[in-house]
Design an enzyme around this catalytic site. Sequence first.
Site, PDB file in Angstrom:
ATOM      1  N   SER A 243       0.837  -1.186   0.000  1.00 25.55           N
ATOM      2  CA  SER A 243       0.000   0.000   0.000  1.00 25.55           C
ATOM      3  C   SER A 243       0.875   1.239   0.000  1.00 25.55           C
ATOM      4  CB  SER A 243      -0.898   0.030   1.248  1.00 25.55           C
ATOM      5  OG  SER A 243      -1.743  -1.101   1.299  1.00 25.55           O
TER       6      SER A 243
ATOM      7  N   ASP B 117      -4.135   2.278  -1.900  1.00 28.50           N
ATOM      8  CA  ASP B 117      -3.491   3.513  -2.355  1.00 28.50           C
ATOM      9  C   ASP B 117      -4.435   4.681  -2.076  1.00 28.50           C
ATOM     10  OD1 ASP B 117      -1.434   1.860  -3.390  1.00 28.50           O
ATOM     11  OD2 ASP B 117      -2.617   1.539  -5.204  1.00 28.50           O
TER      12      ASP B 117
ATOM     13  N   SER C  28      -3.362  -3.569  -3.140  1.00 32.44           N
ATOM     14  CA  SER C  28      -2.668  -2.347  -2.730  1.00 32.44           C
ATOM     15  C   SER C  28      -3.674  -1.297  -2.287  1.00 32.44           C
ATOM     16  CB  SER C  28      -1.829  -1.808  -3.895  1.00 32.44           C
ATOM     17  OG  SER C  28      -1.022  -0.727  -3.481  1.00 32.44           O
TER      18      SER C  28
END
Length: 350
Positions: free
Chosen positions: A232, A272, A270
């Site tokens: 991340s 983000d 991930s």
Amino acid sequence: MRAKPMEVFPRIGVLPSGPLDSLADVAGVTVGHHTLAAGPVQTGVTVIKPHDGDLFLNKLPAGLAVLNGFGKSMGLLQMQELGQLETAIVLGSTMAVGTLATALTRETIARHPQIGRDWPTVNPLVLECNDGYLNDAQAFAVQHLHLAQALADAGADFAQGSVGAGRGMSAFGLKGGIGSASRQIEGYVVAALVLANFGRPEALTLQGRCIGPLLQQRLRESDKTAGPEKGSIILILATDAPLDARQLSRLARRAGAGLARTGSDYGHGSGDIALAFSTAYQLPHSATQAMPSVAMLHEARLDSLFQAAAEACEQAIVKALFAATTVEGRDGHRRIGLSDLAPDWRELLA
């Protein structure tokens, strides 16, 4: 570890940086860390104080952009709805979110005992990445006093790399962590701070050139690191430009341009998340106080700020990689700092 000289880092973009080349180039913004580094415990806390006053009483406008929502942060929903920051921004590891949110709530109540009784509750803002490769997350090592220590440590001169919340983070198969940068444009500052914990080694791109294959060769573990992108990144943008919450959300989305330039695809696993805030004006907590009358920047003038946001975020990621030192954590897991792998970054682009 304080910021290294600029020649240690590849220079990103064309816009000039501020004198500190960090989030603190936006006047009043400070950053503090508390780092835990003992055997299998490799973690910590990073706090961003958006101004030096009482943020609960004098809130700041803010906007959110979720590039990929694989995350466990707290406080984003109300922040997005109201477009306001009312606590410091706290960065930590995934399994410390609850502890940090409680600690931040207690810290605010200590200043304002009316909260939750005569006044509404507080919205603690805690954002996270998973440092479980290097850190024993099940140790639950982060405690309330660590937040207090990070808040007390906050200043304009702050460390980057393997410190605070960045202690146990990994990026592109290397040591990740905290990075920060700033850009100046048309009399304003746009600055970024990232918690970098993302990316596949083969995808790392530096100044527009993919150095991933060379990186894999040096790491000698391409068979172990290939596969879907995991991890991340948290991207925090600060500016002194007069923008409203909607405009700040637009600015936050441009953090994704800087992220993509480093080789990220915002992979399935991930988280983000980008957040932007402005220090140009404050929003009073009390309904008896008048709201500020501020002339916002015209939409047609936002392009230059978008460019600055993309450059600052890309630069901050690069600085996180080069500032990070090699760390060995739980079960003998190890992440090499890019500066340890390549002391002269120029040879990576030769």
